[in-house]
Write an enzyme that holds these catalytic residues in place. Structure first.
Site, mmCIF file in Angstrom:
data_model
loop_
_atom_site.group_PDB
_atom_site.id
_atom_site.type_symbol
_atom_site.label_atom_id
_atom_site.label_comp_id
_atom_site.label_asym_id
_atom_site.label_seq_id
_atom_site.Cartn_x
_atom_site.Cartn_y
_atom_site.Cartn_z
ATOM 1 N N GLU A 287 0.841 -1.197 0.000
ATOM 2 C CA GLU A 287 0.000 0.000 0.000
ATOM 3 C C GLU A 287 0.879 1.250 0.000
ATOM 4 O O GLU A 287 1.866 1.319 0.738
ATOM 5 C CB GLU A 287 -0.878 -0.012 1.254
ATOM 6 C CG GLU A 287 -1.655 1.257 1.512
ATOM 7 C CD GLU A 287 -2.230 1.287 2.916
ATOM 8 O OE1 GLU A 287 -2.424 2.387 3.458
ATOM 9 O OE2 GLU A 287 -2.487 0.206 3.484
ATOM 10 N N ASP A 314 -3.837 4.486 -1.293
ATOM 11 C CA ASP A 314 -4.499 5.138 -0.172
ATOM 12 C C ASP A 314 -4.472 6.648 -0.370
ATOM 13 O O ASP A 314 -5.450 7.251 -0.804
ATOM 14 C CB ASP A 314 -3.823 4.738 1.138
ATOM 15 C CG ASP A 314 -4.377 5.479 2.351
ATOM 16 O OD1 ASP A 314 -5.469 6.071 2.254
ATOM 17 O OD2 ASP A 314 -3.715 5.469 3.402
ATOM 18 N N LYS A 339 -11.277 4.552 3.749
ATOM 19 C CA LYS A 339 -11.339 5.174 5.075
ATOM 20 C C LYS A 339 -12.515 6.157 5.080
ATOM 21 O O LYS A 339 -12.525 7.120 4.315
ATOM 22 C CB LYS A 339 -10.047 5.927 5.383
ATOM 23 C CG LYS A 339 -8.812 5.046 5.502
ATOM 24 C CD LYS A 339 -7.557 5.906 5.645
ATOM 25 C CE LYS A 339 -6.312 5.063 5.832
ATOM 26 N NZ LYS A 339 -5.075 5.893 5.815
#
Length: 431
Positions: A287, A314, A339
């Site tokens: 990531e 991300d 998120k």
């Protein structure tokens, strides 16, 4: 009686780093009253929705959230009173319109998300359903494989390791209950190995150990030793996953591995480094291996590595449907981190996941480094059926709360619970 929102109240509370965050309580006319607490990130993408802070240096070093609290109590609440909590998309849309910015900078993503989450929880209870069933229906029964952070570096620890997270994934476990056991036993084995080597066993923000190792590579090596010491086979029972959080060491057009004294590297050189590691260690996911604005580097990164492992974006996507769509078009990864507080509403988060699903991308539901005891993301991960979750280590209560909630959900589902290795998928699809 049709359920209606009768009150919404916000409160300033503390997160796991001792910094203020916001808790929102929604009460319905049927006396149901529920709360939701909003997490906070340390390694944040520049395009994330705005977390509104007071910037009053006399309170909490400027990190207070009384403005966000006031926005819930005085701006949002009056507009939502009397609305049906089941009207999630309508409520989220109304809050976005009240904010009048493209990044939730006026009311604050923390204020808006707290309401969005609490409304969903209230609607679930009003329907007499667990949150994961209310959000995902009766057929989404996949319990996520934990991507467990057991060794920290970067911004999450004051040590000599450049990369932020070194994680284990129990890909060979038959159930979530067993998967959690695999991870906990490996975590405790790692503690013993670090102690024998004379390293510190202090932990970072997310509960992973934060020793001053000799190199970034040693982090992988001690974790492999721990897996074996716990009685498991690396790559078969337990694999490795990395989150370098490369934006944190990208400066002046180069990746500066200053903590480990490995010098500056280009995007291509970083990809070559990861390629070497993948050949040497049982790594299944990386990531943020490159910086958030390095779109060209990510394209090469995915072209080189994407058929071998999961490439997760991300900071480059920040759970924003617009950026995820661009990533799919430009083939900059094959998975996305999700998120809730990066985008600021439940509806927009689900939209982001739907886009990833249509592209056959992987998606990982994630916590933040500044967490609360709220277990919303555990239910959310099951509801979204993605099969992966990041929620930290096994030694801090705000992380353990999510794992314990997943144990409860697995028990509730019984034989209907599905737990499987997410890396049986073909990584070349969509690339």
């Amino acid at each position: 009686m049709k359920p209606e929102i009768s009150s919404i109240e916000a409160l300033e509370i503390l997160d796991s780093r001792g910094n203020p965050t916001i808790r929102v309580t929604v009460t319905l006319n049927n006396d149901i009253s529920v709360s939701a607490s909003v997490p906070s990130g340390a390694s944040t993408g520049e395009h994330e929705a705005v977390e509104l802070r007071d910037k009053d240096k006399k309170r909490y070093r400027g990190k207070g959230v009384l403005r966000a609290v006031a926005n819930v109590n005085n701006v949002i609440a009056p507009e939502l009173l009397g609305m049906n909590p089941h009207s999630q998309s309508e409520i989220d849309k109304l809050m976005i319109e009240l904010d009048q910015t493209n990044n939730k900078g006026r009311l604050g993503a923390n204020a808006i998300l707290g309401v969005s989450m609490a409304v969903a929880r209230a609607a679930a209870q009003s329907s007499h359903l667990p949150l994961y069933v209310y959000l995902g229906g009766l057929t989404n029964n996949k319990i996520p494989v934990p991507m467990m952070n057991i060794l920290n570096g970067g911004k999450h620890a004051d040590n000599s390791v450049d990369f932020q997270e070194f994680m284990i994934m129990p890909i060979g476990a038959p159930t979530f209950r067993e998967a959690l056991r695999y991870c906990a036993e490996t975590f405790h084995s790692l503690r013993e190995i670090l102690q024998k080597k004379g390293y510190s066993t202090n932990v970072g923000d997310e509960g992973g150990f934060a020793p001053n190792l000799k190199s970034n590579e040693e982090a992988c090596e001690v974790i492999l030793d721990a897996i074996q010491a716990a009685g498991y086979k690396p790559g078969e029972d337990i694999a490795l996953a990395l989150d370098p959080a490369a934006s944190s060491f990208f400066e002046g057009g180069a990746y500066d591995l200053v903590k480990s004294r490995q010098g500056k590297k280009t995007s291509s050189e970083m990809t070559s480094l990861y390629k070497t590691w993948i050949e040497k260690y049982p790594i299944v996911s990386i990531e943020d291996g490159l910086a958030e604005n390095d779109w060209e580097g990510f394209r090469e990164h995915t072209a080189v590595l994407g058929e071998k492992i999961q490439i997760v974006g991300d900071d480059i996507y920040v759970t924003n449907p617009k950026f995820i769509t661009r990533g799919i078009d430009e083939k900059t990864s094959n998975a996305v981190l999700i998120k809730l507080n990066q985008i600021g509403t439940l509806t927009e988060t689900i939209d982001a996941i739907n886009i990833a699903q249509k592209a056959d991308w992987g998606y990982v539901i994630s916590h933040r480094s500044g967490e609360t005891e709220d277990t919303f993301i555990a239910d959310f991960a099951v509801a979204m059926n993605g099969g992966q979750i990041k929620t930290g280590s096994v030694c801090r209560s705000e992380r353990i709360a999510k794992y314990n909630r997943l144990l409860e959900i697995e028990s509730e589902l019984g034989t209907r619970a599905v737990f499987e290795n997410p890396f049986k998928r073909d990584f070349s699809r969509g690339n």
